[in-house]
Design an enzyme around this catalytic site. Structure first.
Site, PDB file in Angstrom:
ATOM      1  N   GLY A  65      49.677  43.696  48.620  1.00 14.06           N
ATOM      2  CA  GLY A  65      50.806  42.901  49.081  1.00 14.06           C
ATOM      3  C   GLY A  65      50.445  42.104  50.326  1.00 14.06           C
ATOM      4  N   GLY A 113      49.583  46.685  45.727  1.00 18.72           N
ATOM      5  CA  GLY A 113      50.523  45.976  44.877  1.00 18.72           C
ATOM      6  C   GLY A 113      49.926  45.492  43.578  1.00 18.72           C
ATOM      7  CD  GLU A 136      48.475  51.804  49.290  1.00 18.84           C
ATOM      8  OE1 GLU A 136      48.643  50.822  48.546  1.00 18.84           O
ATOM      9  OE2 GLU A 136      47.745  52.774  48.966  1.00 18.84           O
ATOM     10  CG  ASP A 144      54.061  51.142  47.983  1.00 16.67           C
ATOM     11  OD1 ASP A 144      52.838  50.914  47.902  1.00 16.67           O
ATOM     12  OD2 ASP A 144      54.875  50.288  48.383  1.00 16.67           O
TER      13      ASP A 144
END
Length: 352
Positions: A65, A113, A136, A144
């Protein structure tokens, strides 16, 4: 609208091309919004039999992301920054439940992402340049985009290992772990794509696509993760707490355990505890329950310290010396972590 993502129809296919090449095809808010809107249109378009998603250039499928934007925005308005994740997670859920075959060509870097818009589809085709990671915990986040669903379901504790350590996986490891469904060598990759686009997909599109992928499938070679699998299974499986896992690593005299402890010592302690809890809960949740859980967590992380410090140290200043707060696992209580998983009231993620 955005020019960083392109949608075209080629034969029976809806083709999505990530065009943010300068940023390794990283997803921003506009790209996520546009992708979800187009996928919803194509879901009801009878002329579209299947979806293919690919990254422009030869370096990346999608490197994650837009972390810099999130860092700058969340400092001043964490609620607004969190809306990016709301759109992204809704897109992840749409892909997971998509009614038509979904193929991701994941040659090149595929992290964060990018994993969210590939791993939940039907087919993930690795190539010689494939490089997967969910890194992350090293920037004060957690794996996530549905990591809480697919990672606990990888065999032998491999998912938890990747989740906590951010370890990287090339094509052979992606195949061995179950992250990729197929491997095609780079000298065959363009021919594979042409064959897919030329295919006339009937009522059995999934089987038709699988037959083409199988025809172009190759051997990615030896998977280093298999050399570690016994150690990972022994040390990362069947722990009720992160403390139990850390003790197992500390008590073990293998080089693997020592290397893993060294890696984990660099990660955000808060992120590690969140990630362990995410994996534990996510293993028993359905996909949309995981996405709602992850949104609660990320919304609260945007109000904390470690994400901003992690991005500063790893991406902005690049001094690789983050000052985590709290700075040790021992300083974080179960109550501290439970807060991240509490419901958000009116701000809950609503799916679909």
């Amino acid at each position: 609208m955005t020019d960083k993502i392109e949608f075209t129809q080629i034969g029976d296919w809806g083709v999505i091309t990530l065009q943010n090449e300068k940023a390794l095809n990283a997803l921003d808010w506009d790209m996520a919004k546009a992708m979800r809107a187009q996928l919803m249109k194509w879901a009801s378009d009878k002329s579209i039999k299947a979806i293919l998603v690919r990254g422009a250039g030869d370096r990346a499928f999608c490197a994650g992301g837009d972390i810099r934007w999130l860092h700058e925005t969340a400092k001043n308005d964490p609620a607004h920054a969190s809306e990016f994740f709301r759109e992204e997670y809704r897109n992840n859920s749409l892909i997971y439940h998509y009614p038509k075959p979904y193929v991701a060509l994941i040659d090149g870097i595929n992290m964060g992402g990018g994993v969210g818009i590939s791993v939940h589809g039907d087919f993930r085709v690795a190539g010689d340049a494939t490089l997967f990671a969910m890194p992350e915990t090293g920037i004060g986040l957690f794996p996530d985009v549905g990591g809480g669903h697919f990672m606990p379901r990888l065999h032998d504790g491999v998912g938890l290992y990747y989740a906590l350590t951010g370890a990287r996986a090339k094509a052979a490891d992606c195949m061995a772990a179950g992250i990729a469904t197929h491997y095609t060598s780079d000298d065959q990759y363009a021919d594979l794509e042409k064959a897919l686009m030329a295919a006339k997909l009937g009522d059995h599109a999934h089987a038709d696509i699988e037959a083409i992928l199988d025809r172009f499938a190759g051997d990615p070679g030896h998977a280093p993760i298999n050399d570690l699998r016994a150690d990972i299974k022994r040390l990362f499986s069947d722990h009720d707490t992160l403390d139990g896992l850390m003790k197992a690593l500390s008590d073990d005299n293998s080089a693997f355990a020592a290397d893993t402890l060294k890696t984990l010592s660099r990660m955000s302690p808060t992120s590690m505890r969140i990630t362990f809890e995410q994996m534990k809960r996510g293993g028993a949740f359905d996909f949309d329950e995981v996405m709602k859980m992850e949104f609660r967590v990320v919304r609260r992380i945007m109000e904390g310290n470690d994400f901003f410090e992690g991005v500063r140290a790893q991406i902005l200043d690049k001094d690789r010396n983050p000052k985590w707060d709290p700075e040790s696992l021992d300083a974080i209580t179960d109550e501290d972590i439970a807060y991240y998983f509490n419901e958000l009231g009116d701000a809950e993620l609503i799916l679909p």
